[in-house]
Enzyme design. Structure first.
Site, PDB file in Angstrom:
ATOM      1  N   ASP A   1      -7.431   5.758  -1.760  1.00 28.31           N
ATOM      2  CA  ASP A   1      -7.268   3.985  -1.111  1.00 28.31           C
ATOM      3  C   ASP A   1      -6.465   2.863  -2.475  1.00 28.31           C
ATOM      4  O   ASP A   1      -6.932   3.038  -2.863  1.00 28.31           O
ATOM      5  CB  ASP A   1      -8.169   4.008  -0.324  1.00 28.31           C
ATOM      6  CG  ASP A   1      -8.185   2.351   0.694  1.00 28.31           C
ATOM      7  OD1 ASP A   1      -6.728   2.035   0.391  1.00 28.31           O
ATOM      8  OD2 ASP A   1      -8.818   1.962   1.189  1.00 28.31           O
TER       9      ASP A   1
ATOM     10  N   HIS B   1      -5.958   0.390  -0.777  1.00 28.45           N
ATOM     11  CA  HIS B   1      -6.161  -1.101  -0.815  1.00 28.45           C
ATOM     12  C   HIS B   1      -7.027  -1.966  -2.096  1.00 28.45           C
ATOM     13  O   HIS B   1      -7.402  -2.523  -1.783  1.00 28.45           O
ATOM     14  CB  HIS B   1      -6.148  -1.447   0.334  1.00 28.45           C
ATOM     15  CG  HIS B   1      -5.455  -1.305   1.116  1.00 28.45           C
ATOM     16  ND1 HIS B   1      -5.612   0.207   1.985  1.00 28.45           N
ATOM     17  CD2 HIS B   1      -4.687  -1.237   2.014  1.00 28.45           C
ATOM     18  CE1 HIS B   1      -4.582   0.549   2.577  1.00 28.45           C
ATOM     19  NE2 HIS B   1      -3.367  -0.716   2.860  1.00 28.45           N
TER      20      HIS B   1
ATOM     21  N   CYS C   1       0.895  -1.119   0.314  1.00 31.37           N
ATOM     22  CA  CYS C   1      -0.169   0.161  -0.387  1.00 31.37           C
ATOM     23  C   CYS C   1       0.576   1.523   0.058  1.00 31.37           C
ATOM     24  O   CYS C   1       0.152   2.273  -0.414  1.00 31.37           O
ATOM     25  CB  CYS C   1      -0.895   0.374   1.334  1.00 31.37           C
ATOM     26  SG  CYS C   1       0.055  -0.254   3.070  1.00 31.37           S
TER      27      CYS C   1
END
Lengths: 453, 462
Positions: free
Chosen positions: B419, B421, B295
């Site tokens: 994000d 992820h 990440c």
């Protein structure tokens, strides 16, 4: 399911009327237009008699079929294909034989059709598309019964076998076919990397191929409308066999200058010179009127544009080769390419064309039309007005600097005394007579001077 | 002034000339003469503009003629839209209306063509042969002109404007070609469009192909002066080129997914957002399975993409391996780090930005997640002055902060989060609907974990 050939009655008349010496064969060409659904035959021409160079050849083979001069048949086909405007092309061959040779006729036709296709398509500057029909028709006619057997071969496939096809006669097959027409400005600059005729030929071909690709990719308007996608060609004419009026549809062509490549620098070639093809060509193409697509019509006129430029350059170079031998190649200065003239074919009224060298006349054209297309066209019907005569003396070696991008700011007009390339094509009746007269006049004037003294 | 339309005309003109002696004094005038001929060509009656995806053809140099009866001299340029077939067939149906924002001016693409029919004369062709040894130069010029206009502007004016633009572009190209020519080596002049702050608007600059931005500093300095642009940030590097709204990005990454979101409506709060363009980098992209450990690497890639697209660097976005190697190179990690699946944090991100991009960053430390709500002023300032994406690492997760909505009075704050992820494909709909790019409140952070933020600083250069 075989192909269907719709054949004009005039063709039937012609085929029926062919005279054959007993026991011998007659070959000939069939011309017209193919479309994905059906084919149309509008012209038939028998192979002209070849002037033999001395003794007639002794029969080589077992049968007259073996004596068929394949080379001559294919050469005739090439000459005729140059005389057909866009949309029309050689569709196949016919063979008239006496009854006893009928069973061997198919093999002979197969050999001929493949050889002919190969010869005609050599040097063509455009590629066949997926939609193009690659079947050629062979028609066998028995000289006694006049019975016809019609078969097709896919000339793209050397292993293809004969497929049966329908041969139907109709009146006025092409009478309502619209004719597309346009005049196209050609201005192609071709660098020459050498001066031998082999290199010249290759450079010319490469340069013209690049130009041909531009034309093929060009945007086309027919009668004011874009020829795009699958839209039908709108000619505004209903199919009516009684109508003899043929519509002329103007075509307009728009090109993009060049292809973009990802290079970051210019292409620079050291050349021994360059050749420019510059002038205006007049083009015509026919399209059948059985719901034709606009893009097929566009393709037909574009191919005519490409063919006409290619043909006359080929003819010019062939002529040069015959007259001057292979060592000379092109000379400097400006030389006129043969210009295109049109003439109507009797009955159907379709135009065919021919190319006139600067020292030729309509009489020469008429002679060729008779010889190649077996049609008698009165000289006054030959239209020479569509392409203008090139107005300069065709003298080799004169530096006519008309090109603005030449690096030489000097306008040199040096006349090198070279003989006008003599043209074997046609007898130089008029030029010869004029010169003789001039000489005679000069002689008389001189002798008068002397005598008076 | 908001412009409703951008008319973009592209075409290729072949530059050709024959040089006896490329190093001689004559060659410059020969080259100029060829450009002069090209300028005549674009002002001739034979040029035609075709409107892409439509049956419309316009002859701009014949007192305005078009192939479609309803488009005349008096037509407003917006009238042209009814003739254009759009590429996408109603894909807009599925999107939620309230989330859709105005996407900017409509681009009308046109192509430059030349008519070869309807010639002036009818003299049959000749062969003209020149037998002197020459250097034959051929170069396709990639013409590209763009005009920003309002909807009521007349189509005829637009077309005249485009012809003028073509002429000017050819003159600019001639200048570039002559300036960078060495003997018979010619560099292709390439046009780039830039959207500058008003009043300059959309301008076009011609750069020589193959000459890197670093060698064109002086050219940019001149232009910055001419257009009164700030001297500390790039506007005219090739990477800054205007991205036309209708063009797709060839690399397939999504750009600025956040613009499709509406910011939260907080009373008395102001919006502070990332400036410019970044690409969304996330798990599983580029055939790298970094699910569960990558990440921070992805956030770093997003930041690198921002520096590349704003024109600060020319280097490509680094791979995981390149990031790891950079850390080994600076002595931060042992060689066996390369190829491992070890996490990195803000300090490593700062180190890599410095090592690979020459970019410095500030680090902000927050001892517990609940404190982030109090960092409104710092983040607001950052987005206002630097405007770069922020990497935040803490707990076991890393994210990218793209902006805040913050009220100075009430202290209320929301964070725009990108994000890394996300493991799916580049589907804007999913990414915005499911909040992979979305506005979050202070409760988003682990209230007890400590966080480090890496705030990259813009280099002062053009």
């Amino acid at each position: 399911m075989g192909r269907s050939y719709f054949v004009d009655e005039a063709v039937e008349e012609y085929l029926v009327g062919i005279q054959t010496a007993p026991g011998s064969c007659v070959t000939g060409l069939l011309a017209g237009q193919s479309s994905p659904q059906r084919d149309f035959v509008v012209l038939a021409v028998q192979t002209p008699h070849r002037e033999s160079e001395g003794q007639p050849k002794a029969s080589r083979g077992v049968s007259p079929l073996d004596d068929i001069d394949v080379e001559w048949v294919t050469e005739h086909a090439k000459q005729v294909s140059r005389m057909l405007p866009g949309g029309l092309c050689i569709l196949g061959l016919f063979l008239v034989t006496p009854p006893e040779l009928s069973k061997d006729a198919q093999n002979a036709l197969k050999r001929l059709i493949f050889a002919m296709d190969k010869y005609i398509t050599k040097g063509r500057l455009w590629e066949l598309s997926e939609e193009d029909v690659t079947d050629q028709v062979t028609l066998h006619i028995c000289s006694k019964t006049k019975k016809t057997v019609c078969k097709t071969f896919d000339v793209k496939d050397p292993k293809s076998s004969a497929k049966p096809a329908d041969w139907k006669y109709q009146t006025g097959v092409s009478s309502s076919w619209p004719m597309l027409s346009c005049s196209v400005a050609v201005d192609v600059q071709i660098p020459m990397t050498g001066s031998s005729s082999d290199i010249t030929d290759k450079c010319m071909k490469d340069g013209l191929r690049r130009w041909a690709k531009q034309i093929e990719a060009a945007c086309c308007l027919i009668n004011g409308r874009h020829a795009l996608d699958d839209s039908e060609l709108v000619s505004g004419q209903k199919k009516n066999p009684k109508t003899t009026h043929r519509q002329t549809l103007p075509a307009r062509i728009f090109v993009s200058d060049a292809e973009l490549d990802e290079r970051s620098s210019a292409l620079v070639q050291l050349c021994s010179g360059s050749v420019k093809v510059r002038g205006v060509v007049h083009c015509r193409a026919y399209i059948h009127n059985n719901k034709p697509k606009a893009r097929h019509a566009a393709q037909a006129i574009k191919r005519d544009i490409i063919n006409t430029v290619c043909s006359r350059v080929e003819m010019f170079l062939e002529d040069l080769l015959i007259n001057e031998g292979s060592h000379k190649g092109l000379c400097s200065g400006q030389q006129a390419l043969p210009r295109r003239v049109f003439a109507p074919v009797p009955v159907s009224g379709l135009s065919v064309c021919d190319y006139m060298f600067p020292d030729e006349s309509t009489a020469d054209v008429a002679e060729r039309l008779k010889e190649m297309l077996d049609c008698k066209t009165p000289e006054e019907d030959i239209d020479t007005s569509l392409e203008g005569n090139q107005l300069f003396s065709n003298v080799c070696g004169s530096e006519i600097t008309e090109s603005p991008s030449d690096d030489s700011s000097k306008h040199v007009f040096s006349e090198v005394q070279t003989e006008n390339p003599k043209n074997q094509k046609a007898p130089q009746y008029y030029a010869g007579v004029a010169i003789t007269a001039a000489v005679a006049l000069l002689a008389t004037a001189t002798s008068l001077l002397y005598f008076n003294e | 002034t908001v412009c409703d339309f951008i008319f973009r005309l592209k075409g290729i003109l072949e530059f050709a000339c024959q040089l006896d002696n490329p190093n001689g004094v004559q060659s410059q005038s020969t080259i100029s003469k060829s450009f002069q001929d090209l300028r005549s060509k674009v002002t001739s009656k034979n040029i035609v503009f075709t409107v892409c995806n439509s049956p419309v053809l316009i002859w701009p140099n014949t007192g305005f003629q078009s192939s479609v009866e309803s488009l005349t001299e008096a037509s407003a340029c917006g009238d042209i839209l009814q003739w254009i077939e759009s590429d996408d067939g109603g894909s807009k149906k599925s999107s939620k209306k309230k989330d859709k924002k105005k996407s900017g001016p409509t681009v009308v693409n046109m192509k430059l063509l030349f008519e070869v029919t309807e010639p002036a004369g009818n003299t049959a062709p000749s062969l003209i042969r020149v037998s002197t040894q020459q250097h034959c130069v051929k170069m396709p010029l990639p013409l590209d002109c763009a005009l920003s206009v309002t909807t009521d502007e007349r189509l005829e004016t637009v077309c005249t404007g485009l012809v003028e633009a073509l002429n000017k572009q050819l003159a600019d190209m001639e200048e570039v070609v002559l300036q960078y020519r060495k003997g018979s080596s010619f560099l292709v002049p390439q046009p780039f469009h830039f959207q500058l702050p008003e009043p300059a608007g959309l301008i076009t600059v011609v750069y020589p192909a193959g000459v890197p931005d670093s060698q064109l500093q002086a050219v940019r300095e001149d232009l910055h002066r001419k257009f009164e642009l700030p001297c500390d940030r790039p506007y005219l590097r090739r990477a800054n080129a205007f991205h036309f709204p209708d063009a797709a990005y060839k690399d397939g990454y999504l750009r600025n997914p956040h613009i499709h979101l509406n910011p939260p409506n907080i009373e008395d709060a102001k919006l502070y957002l990332v400036q410019g363009v970044y690409s969304y980098h996330h798990y599983m992209q580029d055939h790298v399975d970094d699910n569960g450990w990558g990440c921070a690497y992805r956030s770093l890639q997003t930041i690198c993409s921002w520096f590349q697209q704003q024109g600060y660097v020319e280097t490509a976005v680094p791979t995981h391996t390149q990031i790891q190697q950079a850390l080994v190179d600076v002595g931060d990690k042992e060689p066996r780090f390369v190829g491992s699946r070890q996490w990195i944090g803000s300090i490593e991100v700062q180190a890599v930005l410095n090592q690979l991009l020459g970019v410095t960053s500030k680090i902000m430390f927050v001892s517990q997640g609940s404190e982030l709500a109090t960092k409104g002023r710092e983040l607001a300032n950052h987005f206002q002055t630097e405007g770069t994406p922020v990497m935040i690492g803490g707990g076991v997760l890393a994210h990218t902060i793209l902006g805040v909505v913050w009220s100075e009075n009430t202290g209320q704050i929301r964070f725009l989060i990108l994000d890394p992820h996300y493991t799916g494909g580049e589907d804007l709909q999913t990414i915005t609907d499911k909040g992979w790019c979305g506005w979050k409140g202070p409760e988003f952070w682990d209230q007890n974990a400590y966080y480090n933020l890496c705030l990259p600083q813009r280099p002062k250069s053009i």
